[in-house]
Write an enzyme that holds these catalytic residues in place. Structure first.
Site, PDB file in Angstrom:
ATOM      1  N   VAL A 293      14.982 -23.022 -32.796  1.00 55.49           N
ATOM      2  CA  VAL A 293      16.463 -22.972 -32.114  1.00 55.49           C
ATOM      3  C   VAL A 293      16.511 -23.551 -30.686  1.00 55.49           C
ATOM      4  CG1 VAL A 293      17.071 -21.131 -32.912  1.00 55.49           C
ATOM      5  CG2 VAL A 293      16.926 -21.290 -30.814  1.00 55.49           C
ATOM      6  N   THR A 294      17.618 -24.998 -30.535  1.00 61.15           N
ATOM      7  CA  THR A 294      18.064 -25.173 -31.503  1.00 61.15           C
ATOM      8  C   THR A 294      17.913 -26.438 -32.492  1.00 61.15           C
ATOM      9  OG1 THR A 294      19.660 -26.152 -30.177  1.00 61.15           O
ATOM     10  CG2 THR A 294      20.062 -23.911 -30.137  1.00 61.15           C
TER      11      THR A 294
ATOM     12  N   ASP B  44      11.604 -20.988 -28.314  1.00 59.39           N
ATOM     13  CA  ASP B  44      12.811 -20.450 -27.820  1.00 59.39           C
ATOM     14  C   ASP B  44      13.821 -19.693 -28.600  1.00 59.39           C
ATOM     15  OD1 ASP B  44      12.152 -23.134 -26.271  1.00 59.39           O
ATOM     16  OD2 ASP B  44      14.571 -23.680 -26.123  1.00 59.39           O
TER      17      ASP B  44
ATOM     18  N   CYS C  79      16.235 -27.991 -29.050  1.00 58.66           N
ATOM     19  CA  CYS C  79      14.544 -28.608 -28.022  1.00 58.66           C
ATOM     20  C   CYS C  79      13.934 -28.258 -29.814  1.00 58.66           C
ATOM     21  CB  CYS C  79      14.240 -26.588 -27.875  1.00 58.66           C
ATOM     22  SG  CYS C  79      15.676 -27.262 -26.147  1.00 58.66           S
TER      23      CYS C  79
ATOM     24  N   GLN D 246      12.694 -42.211 -43.545  1.00 54.82           N
ATOM     25  CA  GLN D 246      11.683 -43.701 -43.584  1.00 54.82           C
ATOM     26  C   GLN D 246       9.996 -43.387 -44.084  1.00 54.82           C
ATOM     27  OE1 GLN D 246      13.171 -45.996 -40.756  1.00 54.82           O
ATOM     28  NE2 GLN D 246      14.049 -44.238 -39.848  1.00 54.82           N
TER      29      GLN D 246
ATOM     30  N   GLU E 222      12.862 -21.927 -23.333  1.00 53.40           N
ATOM     31  CA  GLU E 222      13.513 -22.662 -22.303  1.00 53.40           C
ATOM     32  C   GLU E 222      14.026 -21.867 -20.501  1.00 53.40           C
ATOM     33  OE1 GLU E 222      16.621 -25.194 -23.411  1.00 53.40           O
ATOM     34  OE2 GLU E 222      17.078 -25.696 -21.571  1.00 53.40           O
TER      35      GLU E 222
ATOM     36  N   LYS F 112       9.354 -23.500 -20.434  1.00 44.80           N
ATOM     37  CA  LYS F 112       9.523 -24.979 -20.436  1.00 44.80           C
ATOM     38  C   LYS F 112      11.110 -24.889 -19.598  1.00 44.80           C
ATOM     39  CE  LYS F 112      11.209 -25.349 -25.193  1.00 44.80           C
ATOM     40  NZ  LYS F 112      12.994 -25.382 -24.664  1.00 44.80           N
TER      41      LYS F 112
ATOM     42  N   LYS G 112      14.378 -29.250 -22.692  1.00 44.62           N
ATOM     43  CA  LYS G 112      14.585 -29.243 -24.180  1.00 44.62           C
ATOM     44  C   LYS G 112      12.727 -29.327 -24.793  1.00 44.62           C
ATOM     45  CE  LYS G 112      18.387 -28.779 -22.606  1.00 44.62           C
ATOM     46  NZ  LYS G 112      19.239 -27.138 -22.787  1.00 44.62           N
TER      47      LYS G 112
HETATM   48  C1  C5J Z   1      17.213 -24.997 -27.326  1.00 43.85           C
HETATM   49  C2  C5J Z   1      19.867 -25.790 -25.569  1.00 43.85           C
HETATM   50  N1  C5J Z   1      16.634 -24.506 -27.027  1.00 43.85           N
HETATM   51  N2  C5J Z   1      20.356 -25.894 -27.061  1.00 43.85           N
HETATM   52  N3  C5J Z   1      18.247 -25.131 -26.257  1.00 43.85           N
HETATM   53  O1  C5J Z   1      17.754 -26.170 -28.244  1.00 43.85           O
HETATM   54  O2  C5J Z   1      20.263 -26.064 -24.445  1.00 43.85           O
END
Ligand code: C5J
Length: 226
Positions: free
Chosen positions: A158-159, A25, A163, A203, A73, A130, A133
């Site tokens: 990101v972020t 993204d 995502c 973990q 996205e 997509k 997320k």
């Molecule tokens: C992504 C969002 N790409 N933060 N989307 O992280 O809405």
């Protein structure tokens, strides 16, 4: 042939031929002024900082002739693939599907939906559109990875907590080994960035591994220039 790089919580071992670089993204809607991220009230500056490190990793990975996959996205222009709950969320003045400074927000084909120029996909590099997320939900990513014999992912984009982490969780449950490059992911919230990396590597690497791109680049079998 396998390679090993120092990572957290322990060395990450991968076969480059069975590994894909995933760039999540890196769209104007998230990293540019006037995009969805800013309309949500965020400062996009920290997200722009990862463009250069991802560019370096991308160049090295391409020089090795290895698989790069980009994700975006966004939604169909008629928003028929956007859950009403996502559309309503945030009660935004300018939200998904509305016209904003970068065209219709999070809509495919609009300026904001496009990947930034520095990381523009090359012909032959799959681009996964997509609606959610996670990169696996309602996409053909799993099929593409299976057909190419991919079992490890180098994760950037990101972020961090949205995502990127959702995708790492989805990939982990599907049996992929994920290395997240710490300087190639970003969040609007420093505390979310920190906690996400902690969660991924906690973990014994419950979701995956974390390393800086410098360590990754040092291990890559980049062919020498003529
Ligand atoms: C992504 C969002 N790409 N933060 N989307 O992280 O809405």
């Amino acid at each position: 042939m396998t390679y090993s790089i120092p990572a957290d919580p322990y060395d990450f071992t991968f076969d480059p031929a069975a590994t894909a670089l995933l760039i999540i993204d890196m769209q104007r809607d998230f990293v540019d002024s006037g995009g969805f991220g800013e309309l949500l009230g965020n400062d996009v500056a920290p997200l722009r900082e990862v463009i250069a490190p991802i560019e370096r990793v991308l160049a090295a990975w391409r020089a090795c002739g290895l698989l790069v996959i980009h994700t975006r996205e966004g939604h169909r222009p008629d928003l028929s693939d956007c859950p009403p709950a996502k559309l309503a969320r945030g009660k935004l003045e300018i939200g998904i599907g509305d016209v904003g400074p970068l065209g219709r927000v999070l809509v495919r084909g609009q300026q904001g939906h496009d990947i930034v120029d520095e990381l523009r996909p090359l012909a032959g590099e799959p681009v996964i559109d997509k609606p959610g997320k996670g990169s696996f939900y309602a996409t053909d990513l799993a099929s593409i990875l299976a057909y190419r014999g991919i079992c490890s992912l180098i994760v950037t984009g990101v972020t961090t907590e949205v995502c990127v982490h959702t995708t790492v969780r989805e990939a982990n449950d599907r049996g992929f080994e994920c290395l997240v490059l710490s300087d190639c992911i970003a969040s609007y919230f420093p505390e979310f960035y920190d906690m996400t990396l902690k969660m991924i590597k906690a973990q014994g690497g419950i979701f995956g591994w974390v390393a800086p791109s410098e360590a990754f680049l040092a291990a890559l079998p980049v062919p020498a220039l003529p």
